[in-house]
Design a protein around this motif. Structure first.
Motif, mmCIF file in Angstrom:
data_model
loop_
_atom_site.group_PDB
_atom_site.id
_atom_site.type_symbol
_atom_site.label_atom_id
_atom_site.label_comp_id
_atom_site.label_asym_id
_atom_site.label_seq_id
_atom_site.Cartn_x
_atom_site.Cartn_y
_atom_site.Cartn_z
ATOM 1 N N TYR A 229 4.704 -12.566 25.042
ATOM 2 C CA TYR A 229 3.408 -12.034 25.454
ATOM 3 C C TYR A 229 2.577 -13.095 26.190
ATOM 4 C CZ TYR A 229 5.494 -8.947 22.125
ATOM 5 O OH TYR A 229 6.415 -8.159 21.486
ATOM 6 N N GLY A 230 3.174 -14.282 26.370
ATOM 7 C CA GLY A 230 2.570 -15.294 27.238
ATOM 8 C C GLY A 230 1.814 -16.399 26.539
ATOM 9 N N TYR A 231 1.925 -16.468 25.199
ATOM 10 C CA TYR A 231 1.153 -17.482 24.478
ATOM 11 C C TYR A 231 2.059 -18.367 23.627
ATOM 12 C CZ TYR A 231 -3.079 -14.999 25.789
ATOM 13 O OH TYR A 231 -4.092 -14.434 26.511
ATOM 14 N N HIS A 232 1.502 -19.499 23.206
ATOM 15 C CA HIS A 232 2.129 -20.316 22.170
ATOM 16 C C HIS A 232 0.994 -20.957 21.386
ATOM 17 C CE1 HIS A 232 1.060 -24.175 23.917
ATOM 18 N NE2 HIS A 232 1.401 -23.693 25.101
ATOM 19 N N THR A 233 1.333 -21.572 20.256
ATOM 20 C CA THR A 233 0.288 -22.226 19.461
ATOM 21 C C THR A 233 0.646 -23.695 19.225
ATOM 22 O OG1 THR A 233 1.378 -21.347 17.497
ATOM 23 C CG2 THR A 233 -0.555 -20.170 18.277
ATOM 24 N N LEU A 234 1.374 -24.278 20.181
ATOM 25 C CA LEU A 234 1.697 -25.699 20.053
ATOM 26 C C LEU A 234 0.397 -26.479 20.052
ATOM 27 C CD1 LEU A 234 4.727 -26.003 22.481
ATOM 28 C CD2 LEU A 234 4.672 -25.400 20.071
ATOM 29 N N ASP A 240 1.755 -23.335 28.813
ATOM 30 C CA ASP A 240 3.114 -23.639 29.259
ATOM 31 C C ASP A 240 3.297 -22.942 30.605
ATOM 32 O OD1 ASP A 240 5.846 -23.331 29.828
ATOM 33 O OD2 ASP A 240 6.380 -23.533 27.719
ATOM 34 N N PRO A 241 3.613 -23.701 31.665
ATOM 35 C CA PRO A 241 3.675 -23.082 32.995
ATOM 36 C C PRO A 241 4.742 -21.988 33.084
ATOM 37 C CG PRO A 241 4.466 -25.352 33.041
ATOM 38 C CD PRO A 241 3.908 -25.125 31.679
ATOM 39 N N GLY A 242 5.705 -21.999 32.159
ATOM 40 C CA GLY A 242 6.724 -20.949 32.185
ATOM 41 C C GLY A 242 6.265 -19.654 31.549
ATOM 42 N N LEU A 243 5.099 -19.655 30.941
ATOM 43 C CA LEU A 243 4.618 -18.462 30.228
ATOM 44 C C LEU A 243 3.353 -17.920 30.880
ATOM 45 C CD1 LEU A 243 4.919 -19.674 26.517
ATOM 46 C CD2 LEU A 243 6.526 -18.253 27.804
ATOM 47 N N GLN A 244 3.283 -16.601 30.971
ATOM 48 C CA GLN A 244 2.066 -15.998 31.522
ATOM 49 C C GLN A 244 1.561 -14.959 30.547
ATOM 50 O OE1 GLN A 244 2.180 -14.143 35.309
ATOM 51 N NE2 GLN A 244 4.308 -14.694 35.640
ATOM 52 N N PRO A 245 0.281 -15.026 30.148
ATOM 53 C CA PRO A 245 -0.280 -13.937 29.334
ATOM 54 C C PRO A 245 -0.090 -12.605 30.068
ATOM 55 C CG PRO A 245 -1.806 -15.779 29.393
ATOM 56 C CD PRO A 245 -0.707 -16.089 30.395
ATOM 57 N N ILE A 246 0.347 -11.589 29.347
ATOM 58 C CA ILE A 246 0.688 -10.332 30.031
ATOM 59 C C ILE A 246 -0.394 -9.268 29.885
ATOM 60 C CG2 ILE A 246 3.141 -10.859 29.702
ATOM 61 C CD1 ILE A 246 3.303 -8.494 27.756
#
Ligand SMILES: Cc1ncc(COP(=O)(O)O)c(C=O)c1O
Length: 387
Positions: A229-234, A240-246
């Motif tokens: 879904y485009g998030y992480h909690t690191l 993260d440039p590979g992830l986009q919030p959808i």
């Protein structure tokens, strides 16, 4: 249940192309693993059926839900792929689970026996997964009790041990100590099984944070949820440039009025104007999942600018101060999560303001908010159907 309408002034749009790109990122990070997409909790608020169908289009063939009812809802939508019920299940639910061909996660001998007793003895062996407790302190058989559990004859017939898993408690932490200990405990279990010649097709450990930062946690299957879904909690909390919030969550200004210094806004008068203030009223409130903790704390985008929430968030309405945005009109768009001009508010921002995590922000978006879908391959901005 009513159906939210096309004309609803508040809605969430979900970009299925961005979802596919997030899946591609999972596959780049875990190139040898199969993907079990975690679509529990209505796909973290994004709409389980639509998300699952879109994931099928990018060749995801395994799905994880938390409850039997969530699995049944996917089957009713004609989703025939493997569905693993990751959460605890009770023997009373086993008949429904078997009738729908869902895969349970088991972790005690009494559950293995009760489940085996539910499965018809003369059919194909029924796949089950076993969960090992390595440090989450939640569900799972302790490593020392695993050999006895695995010796249950039921796991050869009428059942079939398809998967072995554990769950990490702290993979998003900067400190790797707990995760390394859990991975070492699980590896010991795998070594012992290998010595005894036990082969299990699906070994799975990694949630999103582990996929991103623990290559050692990658086995034959990975279980991404939040990163789809485009998030992480690191803990570095950077995008993260590979992830986009959808998901974009928007509403529409329903009313505008101007108040004099000393006048208040909303319940209990927690906002008192110190200047002549232009107040916009938004038709969204805590019943839609816009949390009351955002009262006098949240920000919303209007006219490409961040403006503050003023006064208490109400059940169905929220007020914002638009004094500094020129030319605001009734009917104008306001963004709760998403981008407008060069400004962006994410679920992670709302989570910071509410002292929670983006998971909870997304899951909390209410059933009153229609979800619109930008189909796979469509340019952003062209929503398709509403649910
Ligand atoms: C057992 C299990 N696996 C995987 C996940 C996915 O985790 P994440 O959303 O952090 O990727 C969850 C979600 O909490 C889970 O409970």
């Amino acid at each position: 249940m009513y159906q939210p309408s096309e004309s609803s002034p508040t809605s969430a749009s979900v970009d299925l192309t961005a979802l596919a790109q997030n899946v591609a990122h999972v596959r780049r990070l875990a190139p040898r693993a199969d993907v079990l997409a975690v679509v529990k909790a209505n796909a973290y608020g994004h709409g389980a059926i639509e998300i699952t169908r879109a994931l099928q289009q990018v060749a995801v063939r395994r799905f994880g839900v938390a409850t039997v009812d969530e699995g049944v809802a996917l089957r009713q939508a004609d989703i025939q792929d493997a569905i693993v019920v990751l959460g605890p299940t009770m023997p009373a639910q086993f008949p429904d689970l078997v009738a729908r061909g869902l895969t349970p996660v088991l972790y005690r001998a009494d559950l293995v026996q009760a489940f085996a007793a539910t499965v018809k003895p003369d059919t194909e062996p029924y796949p089950v997964h076993i969960k090992v407790e390595t440090g989450m302190g939640r569900l799972g058989v302790l490593p020392r009790d695993l050999p006895e559990l695995l010796s249950s004859s039921e796991l050869r017939r009428p059942l079939r041990l398809e998967g072995l898993m554990t769950h990490l408690a702290d993979a998003d932490n900067r400190d790797a100590g707990q995760t390394e200990e859990q991975l070492a405990r699980f590896q010991q279990v795998l070594n012992q099984l290998q010595e005894r010649g036990v082969a299990i097709p699906l070994i799975h450990v990694a949630n999103s944070a582990a996929i991103i930062q623990y290559p050692a946690s990658l086995h034959s299957l990975v279980r991404p949820g939040i990163m789809l879904y485009g998030y992480h909690t690191l803990s570095n909390n950077t995008q993260d440039p590979g992830l986009q919030p959808i998901l974009t969550w928007k509403t529409t200004i329903a009313h505008l009025h101007t108040i004099a210094p000393g006048s208040s806004v909303s319940y209990n008068r927690t906002f008192i104007a110190t200047r002549q203030t232009r107040v916009a009223v938004l038709p969204v409130g805590y019943a839609d999942g816009y949390n009351r903790l955002l009262s006098n704390r949240g920000q919303i985008l209007v006219g490409g600018r961040r403006v503050p929430v003023i006064g208490r968030v109400c059940m169905d309405m929220t007020m914002i101060d638009v004094t500094d945005v020129p030319g605001v009109q009734v009917g104008e768009e306001a963004i709760l999560i998403g981008q407008q001009g060069s400004e962006r508010i994410t679920a992670a921002d709302l989570a910071t303001w509410q002292q929670t995590i983006p998971y909870e922000i997304l899951c909390a978006i209410g059933s009153r908010v229609p979800r619109r879908y930008l189909p796979l391959g469509s340019p952003a901005g062209e929503a398709s159907h509403t649910r």
